[in-house]
Design an enzyme around this catalytic site. Structure first.
Site, PDB file in Angstrom:
ATOM      1  N   ASP A   1      31.491  46.619  42.008  1.00  0.00           N
ATOM      2  CA  ASP A   1      30.094  47.028  41.825  1.00  0.00           C
ATOM      3  C   ASP A   1      29.697  47.210  40.357  1.00  0.00           C
ATOM      4  O   ASP A   1      28.747  47.920  40.039  1.00  0.00           O
ATOM      5  CB  ASP A   1      29.768  48.283  42.644  1.00  0.00           C
ATOM      6  CG  ASP A   1      30.809  49.361  42.468  1.00  0.00           C
ATOM      7  OD1 ASP A   1      31.710  49.165  41.618  1.00  0.00           O
ATOM      8  OD2 ASP A   1      30.733  50.383  43.158  1.00  0.00           O
TER       9      ASP A   1
ATOM     10  N   HIS B   1      33.740  26.507  18.015  1.00  0.00           N
ATOM     11  CA  HIS B   1      33.308  27.669  18.794  1.00  0.00           C
ATOM     12  C   HIS B   1      34.448  28.664  19.015  1.00  0.00           C
ATOM     13  O   HIS B   1      34.602  29.221  20.094  1.00  0.00           O
ATOM     14  CB  HIS B   1      32.684  27.222  20.120  1.00  0.00           C
ATOM     15  CG  HIS B   1      31.334  26.601  19.928  1.00  0.00           C
ATOM     16  ND1 HIS B   1      30.747  25.765  20.832  1.00  0.00           N
ATOM     17  CD2 HIS B   1      30.450  26.696  18.898  1.00  0.00           C
ATOM     18  CE1 HIS B   1      29.563  25.360  20.366  1.00  0.00           C
ATOM     19  NE2 HIS B   1      29.374  25.915  19.197  1.00  0.00           N
TER      20      HIS B   1
ATOM     21  N   ASP C   1      30.034  33.432  12.151  1.00  0.00           N
ATOM     22  CA  ASP C   1      28.791  32.920  12.736  1.00  0.00           C
ATOM     23  C   ASP C   1      28.368  33.965  13.760  1.00  0.00           C
ATOM     24  O   ASP C   1      28.989  34.086  14.816  1.00  0.00           O
ATOM     25  CB  ASP C   1      29.069  31.552  13.382  1.00  0.00           C
ATOM     26  CG  ASP C   1      27.804  30.899  13.934  1.00  0.00           C
ATOM     27  OD1 ASP C   1      26.766  31.586  14.052  1.00  0.00           O
ATOM     28  OD2 ASP C   1      27.869  29.695  14.253  1.00  0.00           O
TER      29      ASP C   1
ATOM     30  N   ASP D   1      20.641  33.602  14.089  1.00  0.00           N
ATOM     31  CA  ASP D   1      21.849  32.764  14.125  1.00  0.00           C
ATOM     32  C   ASP D   1      22.245  32.473  12.679  1.00  0.00           C
ATOM     33  O   ASP D   1      21.649  31.603  12.042  1.00  0.00           O
ATOM     34  CB  ASP D   1      21.518  31.473  14.902  1.00  0.00           C
ATOM     35  CG  ASP D   1      22.715  30.551  15.046  1.00  0.00           C
ATOM     36  OD1 ASP D   1      23.834  30.957  14.685  1.00  0.00           O
ATOM     37  OD2 ASP D   1      22.523  29.413  15.533  1.00  0.00           O
TER      38      ASP D   1
ATOM     39  N   HIS E   1      28.921  17.900  13.574  1.00  0.00           N
ATOM     40  CA  HIS E   1      27.736  18.371  14.313  1.00  0.00           C
ATOM     41  C   HIS E   1      26.480  18.003  13.529  1.00  0.00           C
ATOM     42  O   HIS E   1      26.563  17.474  12.428  1.00  0.00           O
ATOM     43  CB  HIS E   1      27.812  19.882  14.574  1.00  0.00           C
ATOM     44  CG  HIS E   1      27.989  20.728  13.349  1.00  0.00           C
ATOM     45  ND1 HIS E   1      26.960  20.995  12.472  1.00  0.00           N
ATOM     46  CD2 HIS E   1      29.072  21.374  12.833  1.00  0.00           C
ATOM     47  CE1 HIS E   1      27.388  21.778  11.502  1.00  0.00           C
ATOM     48  NE2 HIS E   1      28.689  22.016  11.682  1.00  0.00           N
TER      49      HIS E   1
ATOM     50  N   HIS F   1      19.314  23.271  15.035  1.00  0.00           N
ATOM     51  CA  HIS F   1      18.674  23.274  16.360  1.00  0.00           C
ATOM     52  C   HIS F   1      17.477  24.210  16.318  1.00  0.00           C
ATOM     53  O   HIS F   1      17.362  25.045  15.418  1.00  0.00           O
ATOM     54  CB  HIS F   1      19.680  23.758  17.423  1.00  0.00           C
ATOM     55  CG  HIS F   1      20.426  25.006  17.026  1.00  0.00           C
ATOM     56  ND1 HIS F   1      19.906  26.266  17.207  1.00  0.00           N
ATOM     57  CD2 HIS F   1      21.622  25.199  16.410  1.00  0.00           C
ATOM     58  CE1 HIS F   1      20.769  27.164  16.744  1.00  0.00           C
ATOM     59  NE2 HIS F   1      21.812  26.551  16.236  1.00  0.00           N
TER      60      HIS F   1
ATOM     61  N   HIS G   1      20.142  28.270  21.122  1.00  0.00           N
ATOM     62  CA  HIS G   1      19.823  26.841  21.084  1.00  0.00           C
ATOM     63  C   HIS G   1      18.540  26.719  21.893  1.00  0.00           C
ATOM     64  O   HIS G   1      18.569  26.545  23.101  1.00  0.00           O
ATOM     65  CB  HIS G   1      20.959  26.007  21.693  1.00  0.00           C
ATOM     66  CG  HIS G   1      22.200  26.034  20.850  1.00  0.00           C
ATOM     67  ND1 HIS G   1      23.382  25.480  21.225  1.00  0.00           N
ATOM     68  CD2 HIS G   1      22.433  26.566  19.620  1.00  0.00           C
ATOM     69  CE1 HIS G   1      24.295  25.658  20.271  1.00  0.00           C
ATOM     70  NE2 HIS G   1      23.737  26.324  19.288  1.00  0.00           N
TER      71      HIS G   1
ATOM     72  N   GLU H   1      22.245  24.229   9.074  1.00  0.00           N
ATOM     73  CA  GLU H   1      23.636  24.673   9.070  1.00  0.00           C
ATOM     74  C   GLU H   1      24.651  23.555   8.867  1.00  0.00           C
ATOM     75  O   GLU H   1      25.434  23.247   9.768  1.00  0.00           O
ATOM     76  CB  GLU H   1      23.949  25.417  10.373  1.00  0.00           C
ATOM     77  CG  GLU H   1      23.514  24.692  11.655  1.00  0.00           C
ATOM     78  CD  GLU H   1      23.951  25.447  12.907  1.00  0.00           C
ATOM     79  OE1 GLU H   1      25.127  25.831  12.985  1.00  0.00           O
ATOM     80  OE2 GLU H   1      23.106  25.660  13.799  1.00  0.00           O
TER      81      GLU H   1
ATOM     82  N   TYR I   1      34.743  20.616   7.868  1.00  0.00           N
ATOM     83  CA  TYR I   1      35.916  21.154   8.559  1.00  0.00           C
ATOM     84  C   TYR I   1      37.064  20.172   8.362  1.00  0.00           C
ATOM     85  O   TYR I   1      36.990  19.040   8.843  1.00  0.00           O
ATOM     86  CB  TYR I   1      35.611  21.341  10.051  1.00  0.00           C
ATOM     87  CG  TYR I   1      34.254  21.993  10.283  1.00  0.00           C
ATOM     88  CD1 TYR I   1      34.120  23.381  10.328  1.00  0.00           C
ATOM     89  CD2 TYR I   1      33.098  21.207  10.397  1.00  0.00           C
ATOM     90  CE1 TYR I   1      32.869  23.967  10.498  1.00  0.00           C
ATOM     91  CE2 TYR I   1      31.845  21.795  10.561  1.00  0.00           C
ATOM     92  CZ  TYR I   1      31.741  23.163  10.609  1.00  0.00           C
ATOM     93  OH  TYR I   1      30.501  23.744  10.766  1.00  0.00           O
TER      94      TYR I   1
ATOM     95  N   ARG J   1      30.917  26.634   6.943  1.00  0.00           N
ATOM     96  CA  ARG J   1      29.552  26.371   7.423  1.00  0.00           C
ATOM     97  C   ARG J   1      28.645  27.409   6.766  1.00  0.00           C
ATOM     98  O   ARG J   1      29.048  28.560   6.571  1.00  0.00           O
ATOM     99  CB  ARG J   1      29.479  26.467   8.955  1.00  0.00           C
ATOM    100  CG  ARG J   1      28.091  26.184   9.513  1.00  0.00           C
ATOM    101  CD  ARG J   1      28.060  25.912  11.035  1.00  0.00           C
ATOM    102  NE  ARG J   1      28.527  27.013  11.848  1.00  0.00           N
ATOM    103  CZ  ARG J   1      29.699  27.049  12.475  1.00  0.00           C
ATOM    104  NH1 ARG J   1      30.535  26.032  12.352  1.00  0.00           N
ATOM    105  NH2 ARG J   1      30.040  28.096  13.200  1.00  0.00           N
TER     106      ARG J   1
ATOM    107  N   GLU K   1      24.715  28.742   7.342  1.00  0.00           N
ATOM    108  CA  GLU K   1      23.622  28.598   8.309  1.00  0.00           C
ATOM    109  C   GLU K   1      22.536  29.627   8.066  1.00  0.00           C
ATOM    110  O   GLU K   1      22.804  30.828   8.018  1.00  0.00           O
ATOM    111  CB  GLU K   1      24.173  28.787   9.730  1.00  0.00           C
ATOM    112  CG  GLU K   1      23.092  28.783  10.800  1.00  0.00           C
ATOM    113  CD  GLU K   1      23.652  28.849  12.216  1.00  0.00           C
ATOM    114  OE1 GLU K   1      24.706  29.480  12.419  1.00  0.00           O
ATOM    115  OE2 GLU K   1      23.017  28.266  13.112  1.00  0.00           O
TER     116      GLU K   1
HETATM  117  N1  GLY Z   1      26.030  29.945  16.793  1.00  0.00           N
HETATM  118  C1  GLY Z   1      25.833  28.716  17.413  1.00  0.00           C
HETATM  119  C2  GLY Z   1      25.281  27.728  16.504  1.00  0.00           C
HETATM  120  O1  GLY Z   1      25.309  27.925  15.304  1.00  0.00           O
HETATM  121  O2  GLY Z   1      24.733  26.746  16.897  1.00  0.00           O
HETATM  122 MN    MN Z   2      23.213  27.538  14.971  1.00  0.00          MN
HETATM  123 MN    MN Z   3      25.488  29.797  14.403  1.00  0.00          MN
END
Ligand code: GLY
Ligand code: MN
Ligand code: MN
Length: 436
Positions: free
Chosen positions: A36, A240, A257, A268, A347, A351, A358, A381, A385, A403, A405
């Site tokens: 519960d 991640h 991050d 973010d 990447h 976004h 996202h 960002e 790597y 990174r 961002e």
């Molecule tokens: N923290 C997820 C991204 O940077 O997209």
């Molecule tokens: Mn991001």
């Molecule tokens: Mn991020």
């Protein structure tokens, strides 16, 4: 967020749906953790965007032109025992009084009441395929109406994606939304600064995470926008990484991050800094390259340019830099064409950002990259790597992940960085960490 803001959104939605049609959307379900005990509740972003209503077991119907009221909220009836155990809930009266529904009904009566609202409507806008229970129910309700066709009622003829309409609205942030996003950004920025100041060789990644959480919660913001990534050394190459369990070594970089949510709006932020407070020479070279790539990407951002331009600018700078440092070999143009940079930059530049980290909104329209417009918020960002086992590059670069961002608002004349309060130049980071 004031009720007036939700009301404005509903009015716009009604206009876009049009008279003779209906939209329905359900709340998020409460998720059980075990027995519960539940996970902390997070309302469905679309549902909250239109209602500001933070309870599970609810459903909203929007029926432009309905005489008895266009906005109908189905929710739990007020229950004294429930209130004693679980705290306040609005009940039917609260739904109309505090959440400005025109009409409210018990959620338990949904099957009896909603089919009547679907009668003689042309289109039903709803989040198709998102919630299989709602998918089934809707088809049952429609079939139920079909069976009564001899009594003169008609069933809706079209099911339309509600997201298509709603997500276009969510893509453009109002001043009220930006207030919340700025607060999420400011608190997240403070958390990053605190983490940089606290970081010492020998600490564990989770100890640094605790510094972030401390800053979030003491500001009353108790939900992270996504699990915080606190990645020392080669862990930063796992995009991640969220285990946050390893020891921090003095010669490593630390990539954080992390961002918090403020009333359902996300920040973010990523920063990468030396555990010891001082960058080594190779770290400096790669770090400055990522920072230059970010600056080049930011320079692109203004209304009228396509979303992809910032990404392309980052690819140009990173590829050229990787050749200069000897991590890539060949002609820059050809390396870009062959996407060789993807070994180290896998990447995209960022976004949309909003209620979801996202966030919703199309990146392409009819196969063309979207053009930026004022009020859109996005992340910028770039990263590099270099896997620890990457034998084709010199040893000094291996196991470095970087990174940087920031959260960026597109303005009338260019852009505004919402997350500028965390240092990112080499000099500023070293000065902060060394107590300057
Ligand atoms: N923290 C997820 C991204 O940077 O997209
Ligand atoms: Mn991001
Ligand atoms: Mn991020």
């Amino acid at each position: 967020m004031k009720q007036a803001e939700f009301k404005k959104r509903r009015a716009l939605l009604m206009k876009r749906i049009g008279k003779g049609n209906i939209a329905i959307i359900a709340s998020a379900a409460q998720q059980t953790r075990n027995r519960d005990v539940h996970y902390p509740y997070r309302q469905d972003s679309d549902f909250y965007y239109l209602t500001g209503f933070n309870e599970a077991e609810s459903l909203a119907a929007f029926i432009p032109g309905r005489e008895q009221g266009e906005y109908v909220l189905f929710c739990r009836e007020f229950d004294e025992k429930k209130a004693l155990w679980e705290g306040a809930h609005a009940g039917l009266e609260g739904a109309t009084l505090h959440y400005e529904a025109d009409d409210s009904f018990p959620i338990d009566d949904l099957d009896d009441i909603l089919p009547g609202m679907l009668e003689n409507k042309g289109k039903v806008f709803y989040p198709m395929g998102k919630d299989s229970e709602l998918d089934h129910k809707l088809l049952d309700w429609i079939n139920h109406i079909r069976k009564q066709s001899r009594s003169g009622v008609t069933a809706p003829g079209e099911l339309v994606s509600l997201e298509h309409v709603l997500h276009e609205m969510r893509l453009f942030k109002s001043p009220e939304e930006l207030k919340l996003m700025r607060r999420a950004a400011e608190v997240s920025a403070r958390a990053h600064v605190r983490a940089m100041q606290a970081c010492r060789p020998g600490m564990y990644e989770y100890e640094v995470e605790a510094e972030l959480i401390h800053e979030f919660i003491r500001d009353g913001l108790r939900a992270v926008a996504y699990p915080s990534i606190v990645a020392g050394g080669k862990n930063a190459c796992v995009l991640h990484y969220i285990e946050n369990k390893d020891k921090l070594h003095k010669d490593d970089l630390l990539l954080i991050d992390a961002g918090v949510e403020c009333d359902h709006y996300a920040a973010d932020i990523t920063r990468t800094f030396p555990v010891s407070g001082k960058f080594s020479e190779p770290q400096k070279l790669l770090y400055q390259l990522v920072l230059d790539a970010q600056a080049a990407a930011l320079e692109q951002i203004q209304p009228g340019i396509t979303w992809n331009k910032a990404h392309e600018a980052s690819v140009d700078v990173l590829t050229k830099g990787l050749v200069e440092l000897g991590l890539l070999k060949g002609r820059v143009k050809k390396l870009i064409k062959d996407e060789k940079y993807k070994q180290f930059y896998m990447h995209r530049i960022g976004h949309w950002l909003g209620m979801d980290v996202h966030d919703v909104g199309d990146y392409k329209i009819k196969d063309e990259w979207r053009i930026l417009e004022p009020g859109m918020v996005l992340t910028v960002e770039p990263g590099l790597y270099v896997p620890a086992d990457c034998e084709k590059v010199d040893k000094q670069w291996r196991g470095i992940g970087i990174r940087i961002e920031d959260d960026v608002l597109v303005t009338k004349n260019g852009y505004e960085i919402l997350t500028h309060a965390v240092p990112k130049s080499i000099a500023d980071i070293e000065a902060l960490m060394q107590g300057g």
